[in-house]
Motif scaffolding. Sequence first.
Motif, PDB file in Angstrom:
ATOM      1  N   ARG A 254       0.664  -1.341  -0.042  1.00 57.24           N
ATOM      2  CA  ARG A 254      -0.097  -0.097   0.048  1.00 57.24           C
ATOM      3  C   ARG A 254       0.744   1.133   0.050  1.00 57.24           C
ATOM      4  O   ARG A 254       1.950   1.383   0.597  1.00 57.24           O
ATOM      5  N   ASP A 255       0.452   2.278  -0.868  1.00 55.73           N
ATOM      6  CA  ASP A 255       1.317   3.687  -0.762  1.00 55.73           C
ATOM      7  C   ASP A 255       0.700   4.334   0.413  1.00 55.73           C
ATOM      8  O   ASP A 255       1.894   5.150   1.034  1.00 55.73           O
ATOM      9  N   GLU A 256      -0.341   3.973   0.930  1.00 53.02           N
ATOM     10  CA  GLU A 256      -0.649   5.027   2.328  1.00 53.02           C
ATOM     11  C   GLU A 256      -0.244   4.209   3.521  1.00 53.02           C
ATOM     12  O   GLU A 256      -0.087   3.130   3.348  1.00 53.02           O
ATOM     13  N   GLY A 257      -0.288   5.113   4.507  1.00 48.99           N
ATOM     14  CA  GLY A 257      -0.003   4.238   5.803  1.00 48.99           C
ATOM     15  C   GLY A 257       1.630   4.036   6.188  1.00 48.99           C
ATOM     16  O   GLY A 257       2.161   3.416   6.925  1.00 48.99           O
ATOM     17  N   ALA A 258       2.483   5.005   5.370  1.00 48.15           N
ATOM     18  CA  ALA A 258       3.928   4.588   5.500  1.00 48.15           C
ATOM     19  C   ALA A 258       4.154   5.173   6.685  1.00 48.15           C
ATOM     20  O   ALA A 258       3.936   6.302   7.388  1.00 48.15           O
ATOM     21  N   ARG A 259       5.177   4.422   7.359  1.00 50.17           N
ATOM     22  CA  ARG A 259       5.822   4.880   8.826  1.00 50.17           C
ATOM     23  C   ARG A 259       7.063   4.384   9.041  1.00 50.17           C
ATOM     24  O   ARG A 259       7.656   3.591   8.110  1.00 50.17           O
ATOM     25  N   VAL A 260       7.901   4.766   9.898  1.00 49.05           N
ATOM     26  CA  VAL A 260       9.143   4.530  10.460  1.00 49.05           C
ATOM     27  C   VAL A 260       9.074   3.809  11.622  1.00 49.05           C
ATOM     28  O   VAL A 260       8.552   4.274  12.591  1.00 49.05           O
ATOM     29  N   LYS A 333       3.895  14.320   2.208  1.00 54.44           N
ATOM     30  CA  LYS A 333       3.790  13.570   1.125  1.00 54.44           C
ATOM     31  C   LYS A 333       5.168  13.398   0.599  1.00 54.44           C
ATOM     32  O   LYS A 333       5.939  14.524   0.359  1.00 54.44           O
ATOM     33  N   SER A 334       5.837  12.371   0.153  1.00 49.60           N
ATOM     34  CA  SER A 334       7.194  12.110  -0.170  1.00 49.60           C
ATOM     35  C   SER A 334       7.256  12.591  -1.734  1.00 49.60           C
ATOM     36  O   SER A 334       6.101  12.157  -2.558  1.00 49.60           O
ATOM     37  N   SER A 335       8.336  13.205  -2.140  1.00 47.91           N
ATOM     38  CA  SER A 335       8.633  13.623  -3.609  1.00 47.91           C
ATOM     39  C   SER A 335       9.209  12.355  -4.382  1.00 47.91           C
ATOM     40  O   SER A 335       9.125  12.306  -5.640  1.00 47.91           O
ATOM     41  N   ARG A 336       9.917  11.393  -3.707  1.00 52.51           N
ATOM     42  CA  ARG A 336      10.196  10.138  -3.933  1.00 52.51           C
ATOM     43  C   ARG A 336       9.435   9.176  -3.552  1.00 52.51           C
ATOM     44  O   ARG A 336       8.874   8.983  -2.655  1.00 52.51           O
ATOM     45  N   PRO A 337       9.626   7.841  -4.598  1.00 57.15           N
ATOM     46  CA  PRO A 337       8.767   6.601  -4.071  1.00 57.15           C
ATOM     47  C   PRO A 337       9.407   5.954  -2.832  1.00 57.15           C
ATOM     48  O   PRO A 337      10.591   5.918  -2.540  1.00 57.15           O
ATOM     49  N   LEU A 338       8.466   5.610  -1.760  1.00 62.48           N
ATOM     50  CA  LEU A 338       8.598   5.101  -0.642  1.00 62.48           C
ATOM     51  C   LEU A 338       8.883   3.582  -0.774  1.00 62.48           C
ATOM     52  O   LEU A 338       7.528   2.939  -1.193  1.00 62.48           O
ATOM     53  N   ILE A 339       9.833   3.137  -0.411  1.00 63.30           N
ATOM     54  CA  ILE A 339      10.293   1.407  -0.705  1.00 63.30           C
ATOM     55  C   ILE A 339      10.202   0.851   0.935  1.00 63.30           C
ATOM     56  O   ILE A 339      10.976   1.280   1.609  1.00 63.30           O
ATOM     57  N   SER A 340       9.385  -0.176   0.913  1.00 66.44           N
ATOM     58  CA  SER A 340       9.194  -0.649   2.297  1.00 66.44           C
ATOM     59  C   SER A 340      10.618  -1.317   2.872  1.00 66.44           C
ATOM     60  O   SER A 340      11.193  -2.042   1.936  1.00 66.44           O
ATOM     61  N   GLY A 341      11.109  -1.035   3.957  1.00 66.39           N
ATOM     62  CA  GLY A 341      12.580  -1.556   4.299  1.00 66.39           C
ATOM     63  C   GLY A 341      13.526  -0.728   4.168  1.00 66.39           C
ATOM     64  O   GLY A 341      14.726  -0.793   4.436  1.00 66.39           O
ATOM     65  N   LEU A 342      13.473   0.661   3.543  1.00 68.08           N
ATOM     66  CA  LEU A 342      14.567   1.348   3.440  1.00 68.08           C
ATOM     67  C   LEU A 342      15.067   1.770   4.596  1.00 68.08           C
ATOM     68  O   LEU A 342      14.395   2.165   5.694  1.00 68.08           O
ATOM     69  N   SER A 343      16.457   1.937   4.744  1.00 66.33           N
ATOM     70  CA  SER A 343      17.142   2.566   5.963  1.00 66.33           C
ATOM     71  C   SER A 343      17.055   3.968   6.050  1.00 66.33           C
ATOM     72  O   SER A 343      17.071   4.673   5.108  1.00 66.33           O
ATOM     73  N   THR A 344      16.507   4.446   7.210  1.00 66.42           N
ATOM     74  CA  THR A 344      16.444   5.754   7.528  1.00 66.42           C
ATOM     75  C   THR A 344      17.201   6.276   8.846  1.00 66.42           C
ATOM     76  O   THR A 344      17.571   5.317   9.640  1.00 66.42           O
ATOM     77  N   GLU A 345      17.186   7.450   9.025  1.00 66.10           N
ATOM     78  CA  GLU A 345      17.858   8.110  10.230  1.00 66.10           C
ATOM     79  C   GLU A 345      16.769   8.963  10.803  1.00 66.10           C
ATOM     80  O   GLU A 345      16.138   9.905  10.013  1.00 66.10           O
ATOM     81  N   VAL A 346      16.333   8.849  11.975  1.00 69.13           N
ATOM     82  CA  VAL A 346      15.316   9.598  12.607  1.00 69.13           C
ATOM     83  C   VAL A 346      15.940  10.432  13.909  1.00 69.13           C
ATOM     84  O   VAL A 346      16.681   9.913  14.694  1.00 69.13           O
ATOM     85  N   THR A 347      15.338  11.653  13.820  1.00 68.50           N
ATOM     86  CA  THR A 347      15.797  12.425  14.923  1.00 68.50           C
ATOM     87  C   THR A 347      14.526  13.129  15.551  1.00 68.50           C
ATOM     88  O   THR A 347      13.761  13.505  14.815  1.00 68.50           O
ATOM     89  N   VAL A 348      14.313  12.731  16.787  1.00 69.18           N
ATOM     90  CA  VAL A 348      13.306  13.321  17.424  1.00 69.18           C
ATOM     91  C   VAL A 348      13.543  14.512  18.423  1.00 69.18           C
ATOM     92  O   VAL A 348      14.451  14.530  18.992  1.00 69.18           O
ATOM     93  N   TYR A 349      12.551  15.637  18.383  1.00 72.17           N
ATOM     94  CA  TYR A 349      12.843  16.732  19.045  1.00 72.17           C
ATOM     95  C   TYR A 349      12.119  16.538  20.459  1.00 72.17           C
ATOM     96  O   TYR A 349      10.995  16.907  20.506  1.00 72.17           O
TER      97      TYR A 349
END
Length: 353
Positions: A254-260, A333-349
């Motif tokens: 699904r394209d919707e419901g993307a999360r990290v 909304k992302s300007s690039r296609p979101l692929i399940s399993g991509l590595s990300t880096e998250v910073t929480v304020y």
Amino acid sequence: MAEADPQTMPLADTAAPAKKPVPRWRKALLMLGVPVLIVACGLYYWFGHPGEVATDNAYLKLDIVSVASEVPGKITKVHVKENQIVKAGDILFEIDPSEYENAVSQANAQIAAAQARVTALGADVDATAADLAGARDDLALAQANYRREKELMDRGFNTRARMDAATHAVASARDQLQALQADVAKAKAQLATGSQVPGVNPEVAAGRAALSQARLNLDRTVVRAPVDGRVTQVSRLNVGQSAMAALPMLSIVRDEGARVEANFKETDLTQMRPGQKARITFDAYPDLELTGHVDSIGAGTGSEFSVLPAQNATGNWVKITQRVPVRIAIDQKSSRPLISGLSTEVTVYTGDE
């Protein structure tokens, strides 16, 4: 006086002038400045971002819907290709409908047979009702004959044999009437309807239910996409292959419901709360940065939900900082296609200055 031999004359001092010694204050500055710079870099590394916690142990997650056939059968058509984008309701593949078309025909025949039986029972009830009227007449005649024979017997003008015959005729007529009444009651009972399907004969209702199920199974031979998304794992679909009911044949991302799903150290959770803003960057897209927020914090560490949880019961116990899964919702909304399993880096304020 003879001229001096130029070869024996002393050469002029052509050596470069000696370098001036480095002042001591400069040496002291270098000796003290380098350790101070190292310490400052360390302090900046640890305390240079107050109010922020970050992790690179984070991965993009998308909802993946497994699609399976609800009825077994041989695959006759495949309408999708790998990575094809589909909408909910689009046809994915088809199963041979012959068996299910036959089931629909059988259900229709079952309904027709039940309806014919109802008609026949109704005719039997009408015929038996007519016989019942004749039986009542026969009983009345037998009873009248019995009364006449009884009067003659009382006056002494009759024989015992005639009385016995009259008695037997009355009994036979009564038995015939009771038998016909039982037949009428049985036929009416077979025509009766229950409270679950009032007004409909049970056999007809059963046939209709079978027809409804047969039509449903026939419709299920055409497998459609349940959600919007991108089709994957289509390689398992081949024309002529037998599909088993409830066995996944392909998946839709699904394209919707993307999360990290970010795994933070337990020491980073001190000031973390749901709703706090977050920044998300991607290893695959260095120029892409998305905003999000903390959606929820996991109920247990990763080791707690592993197949074989660690049991630190030995004498050589070493304390290990645990990781807690934190769900980060993506707010833009992302300007690039979101692929399940991509590595990300998250910073929480966290706002903890």
